[in-house]
Design a protein around this motif. Structure first.
Motif, PDB file in Angstrom:
ATOM      1  N   THR A  35       5.277   7.488   1.546  1.00  0.00           N
ATOM      2  CA  THR A  35       5.665   6.207   2.136  1.00  0.00           C
ATOM      3  C   THR A  35       4.911   5.060   1.472  1.00  0.00           C
ATOM      4  O   THR A  35       3.713   5.180   1.170  1.00  0.00           O
ATOM      5  CB  THR A  35       5.394   6.216   3.649  1.00  0.00           C
ATOM      6  OG1 THR A  35       6.153   7.266   4.260  1.00  0.00           O
ATOM      7  CG2 THR A  35       5.808   4.891   4.285  1.00  0.00           C
ATOM      8  N   VAL A  36       5.628   3.972   1.273  1.00  0.00           N
ATOM      9  CA  VAL A  36       5.028   2.732   0.788  1.00  0.00           C
ATOM     10  C   VAL A  36       5.232   1.675   1.870  1.00  0.00           C
ATOM     11  O   VAL A  36       6.249   1.680   2.569  1.00  0.00           O
ATOM     12  CB  VAL A  36       5.624   2.303  -0.557  1.00  0.00           C
ATOM     13  CG1 VAL A  36       7.112   2.021  -0.458  1.00  0.00           C
ATOM     14  CG2 VAL A  36       4.882   1.110  -1.137  1.00  0.00           C
ATOM     15  N   TYR A  37       4.241   0.798   1.994  1.00  0.00           N
ATOM     16  CA  TYR A  37       4.260  -0.220   3.039  1.00  0.00           C
ATOM     17  C   TYR A  37       4.167  -1.617   2.433  1.00  0.00           C
ATOM     18  O   TYR A  37       3.646  -1.811   1.329  1.00  0.00           O
ATOM     19  CB  TYR A  37       3.065  -0.031   3.987  1.00  0.00           C
ATOM     20  CG  TYR A  37       2.985   1.330   4.618  1.00  0.00           C
ATOM     21  CD1 TYR A  37       2.174   2.322   4.071  1.00  0.00           C
ATOM     22  CD2 TYR A  37       3.729   1.638   5.750  1.00  0.00           C
ATOM     23  CE1 TYR A  37       2.087   3.579   4.642  1.00  0.00           C
ATOM     24  CE2 TYR A  37       3.644   2.900   6.335  1.00  0.00           C
ATOM     25  CZ  TYR A  37       2.834   3.861   5.771  1.00  0.00           C
ATOM     26  OH  TYR A  37       2.769   5.118   6.339  1.00  0.00           O
ATOM     27  N   LEU A  38       4.651  -2.586   3.182  1.00  0.00           N
ATOM     28  CA  LEU A  38       4.449  -3.978   2.828  1.00  0.00           C
ATOM     29  C   LEU A  38       4.042  -4.709   4.100  1.00  0.00           C
ATOM     30  O   LEU A  38       4.860  -4.904   5.000  1.00  0.00           O
ATOM     31  CB  LEU A  38       5.716  -4.608   2.241  1.00  0.00           C
ATOM     32  CG  LEU A  38       5.537  -6.045   1.741  1.00  0.00           C
ATOM     33  CD1 LEU A  38       4.624  -6.060   0.502  1.00  0.00           C
ATOM     34  CD2 LEU A  38       6.884  -6.678   1.413  1.00  0.00           C
ATOM     35  N   GLN A  39       2.775  -5.075   4.164  1.00  0.00           N
ATOM     36  CA  GLN A  39       2.275  -5.871   5.279  1.00  0.00           C
ATOM     37  C   GLN A  39       2.490  -7.339   4.942  1.00  0.00           C
ATOM     38  O   GLN A  39       1.997  -7.819   3.911  1.00  0.00           O
ATOM     39  CB  GLN A  39       0.789  -5.602   5.508  1.00  0.00           C
ATOM     40  CG  GLN A  39       0.171  -6.423   6.616  1.00  0.00           C
ATOM     41  CD  GLN A  39       0.734  -6.077   7.986  1.00  0.00           C
ATOM     42  OE1 GLN A  39       0.895  -4.915   8.325  1.00  0.00           O
ATOM     43  NE2 GLN A  39       1.030  -7.112   8.784  1.00  0.00           N
ATOM     44  N   MET A  40       3.222  -8.024   5.795  1.00  0.00           N
ATOM     45  CA  MET A  40       3.567  -9.420   5.542  1.00  0.00           C
ATOM     46  C   MET A  40       2.971 -10.283   6.643  1.00  0.00           C
ATOM     47  O   MET A  40       3.339 -10.131   7.817  1.00  0.00           O
ATOM     48  CB  MET A  40       5.086  -9.588   5.497  1.00  0.00           C
ATOM     49  CG  MET A  40       5.764  -8.682   4.492  1.00  0.00           C
ATOM     50  SD  MET A  40       7.531  -9.024   4.322  1.00  0.00           S
ATOM     51  CE  MET A  40       8.108  -8.526   5.945  1.00  0.00           C
ATOM     52  N   ASN A  41       2.064 -11.158   6.258  1.00  0.00           N
ATOM     53  CA  ASN A  41       1.423 -12.067   7.197  1.00  0.00           C
ATOM     54  C   ASN A  41       1.770 -13.509   6.856  1.00  0.00           C
ATOM     55  O   ASN A  41       2.237 -13.808   5.761  1.00  0.00           O
ATOM     56  CB  ASN A  41      -0.099 -11.878   7.158  1.00  0.00           C
ATOM     57  CG  ASN A  41      -0.536 -10.490   7.552  1.00  0.00           C
ATOM     58  OD1 ASN A  41       0.095  -9.823   8.381  1.00  0.00           O
ATOM     59  ND2 ASN A  41      -1.624 -10.020   6.955  1.00  0.00           N
ATOM     60  N   SER A  42       1.512 -14.396   7.804  1.00  0.00           N
ATOM     61  CA  SER A  42       1.764 -15.832   7.597  1.00  0.00           C
ATOM     62  C   SER A  42       3.163 -16.070   7.031  1.00  0.00           C
ATOM     63  O   SER A  42       3.344 -16.800   6.053  1.00  0.00           O
ATOM     64  CB  SER A  42       0.702 -16.411   6.657  1.00  0.00           C
ATOM     65  OG  SER A  42      -0.593 -16.222   7.169  1.00  0.00           O
ATOM     66  N   SER A  75       0.852  -1.187   0.000  1.00  0.00           N
ATOM     67  CA  SER A  75       0.000   0.000   0.000  1.00  0.00           C
ATOM     68  C   SER A  75       0.885   1.232   0.000  1.00  0.00           C
ATOM     69  O   SER A  75       2.091   1.140   0.249  1.00  0.00           O
ATOM     70  CB  SER A  75      -0.940   0.004   1.217  1.00  0.00           C
ATOM     71  OG  SER A  75      -0.199   0.026   2.419  1.00  0.00           O
ATOM     72  N   ARG A  76       0.277   2.373  -0.285  1.00  0.00           N
ATOM     73  CA  ARG A  76       1.051   3.613  -0.311  1.00  0.00           C
ATOM     74  C   ARG A  76       0.238   4.730   0.305  1.00  0.00           C
ATOM     75  O   ARG A  76      -1.004   4.724   0.224  1.00  0.00           O
ATOM     76  CB  ARG A  76       1.467   3.968  -1.747  1.00  0.00           C
ATOM     77  CG  ARG A  76       0.326   4.251  -2.703  1.00  0.00           C
ATOM     78  CD  ARG A  76       0.853   4.399  -4.136  1.00  0.00           C
ATOM     79  NE  ARG A  76       1.666   5.601  -4.295  1.00  0.00           N
ATOM     80  CZ  ARG A  76       2.563   5.780  -5.273  1.00  0.00           C
ATOM     81  NH1 ARG A  76       2.752   4.826  -6.173  1.00  0.00           N
ATOM     82  NH2 ARG A  76       3.242   6.898  -5.342  1.00  0.00           N
ATOM     83  N   ASP A  77       0.951   5.682   0.885  1.00  0.00           N
ATOM     84  CA  ASP A  77       0.347   6.885   1.444  1.00  0.00           C
ATOM     85  C   ASP A  77       1.095   8.054   0.821  1.00  0.00           C
ATOM     86  O   ASP A  77       2.199   8.405   1.259  1.00  0.00           O
ATOM     87  CB  ASP A  77       0.470   6.879   2.967  1.00  0.00           C
ATOM     88  CG  ASP A  77      -0.245   8.039   3.612  1.00  0.00           C
ATOM     89  OD1 ASP A  77      -0.484   9.063   2.945  1.00  0.00           O
ATOM     90  OD2 ASP A  77      -0.559   7.948   4.813  1.00  0.00           O
ATOM     91  N   ASP A  78       0.502   8.649  -0.193  1.00  0.00           N
ATOM     92  CA  ASP A  78       1.175   9.732  -0.906  1.00  0.00           C
ATOM     93  C   ASP A  78       1.357  10.969  -0.036  1.00  0.00           C
ATOM     94  O   ASP A  78       2.274  11.754  -0.259  1.00  0.00           O
ATOM     95  CB  ASP A  78       0.409  10.080  -2.180  1.00  0.00           C
ATOM     96  CG  ASP A  78       0.607   9.035  -3.280  1.00  0.00           C
ATOM     97  OD1 ASP A  78       0.203   9.305  -4.433  1.00  0.00           O
ATOM     98  OD2 ASP A  78       1.162   7.958  -2.981  1.00  0.00           O
ATOM     99  N   ALA A  79       0.497  11.161   0.954  1.00  0.00           N
ATOM    100  CA  ALA A  79       0.642  12.307   1.848  1.00  0.00           C
ATOM    101  C   ALA A  79       1.889  12.177   2.725  1.00  0.00           C
ATOM    102  O   ALA A  79       2.448  13.180   3.174  1.00  0.00           O
ATOM    103  CB  ALA A  79      -0.585  12.447   2.721  1.00  0.00           C
TER     104      ALA A  79
END
Length: 118
Positions: free
Chosen positions: A77-84, A70-74
């Motif tokens: 920042t870009v995110y990577l949520q890693m599960n399992s 996901s990304r938050d242009d405000a």
């Protein structure tokens, strides 16, 4: 000066979760597609996930259903949520910025280590 600074890596047990962040500076963030790549010891760097300027996403088959980009242009920042998480997810994870409007420009972060082990 362009900087992509990753954070959020660490040691986690199999089945656990981590969220990686990549804060960008020195670029007009909204002009760039963003991505996460990873490189395990002895292996080539491989694509994990990408997200375009308009939010379209793409994932490697090995992480589909477990990872979310996901990304938050405000916040630039870009995110990577890693599960399992699995032991085979162990690698250095790199953030990438790929300009999608105007001249071709690509930038990389310095990487953050993710280790999945019991």
């Amino acid at each position: 000066q362009v900087q992509l600074v990753e954070s959020g890596g660490g040691l986690v047990q199999p089945g656990g979760s981590l969220r990686l962040s990549c804060a960008a500076s020195g670029i007009i963030f909204s002009l760039y597609g963003m991505g996460w790549y990873r490189q395990a010891p002895g292996k080539q760097r491989e694509l994990v996930a990408t997200i375009t300027r308009d939010g379209s996403t793409n994932y490697a088959d090995s992480v589909k259903g477990r990872f979310t980009i996901s990304r938050d242009d405000a916040k630039n920042t870009v995110y990577l949520q890693m599960n399992s998480l699995k032991p085979e997810d162990t690698a250095v994870y790199y953030c990438n910025a790929d300009r999608q409007l105007g001249p071709t420009l690509k930038f990389w972060g310095q990487g953050t280590q993710v280790t999945v082990s019991s």
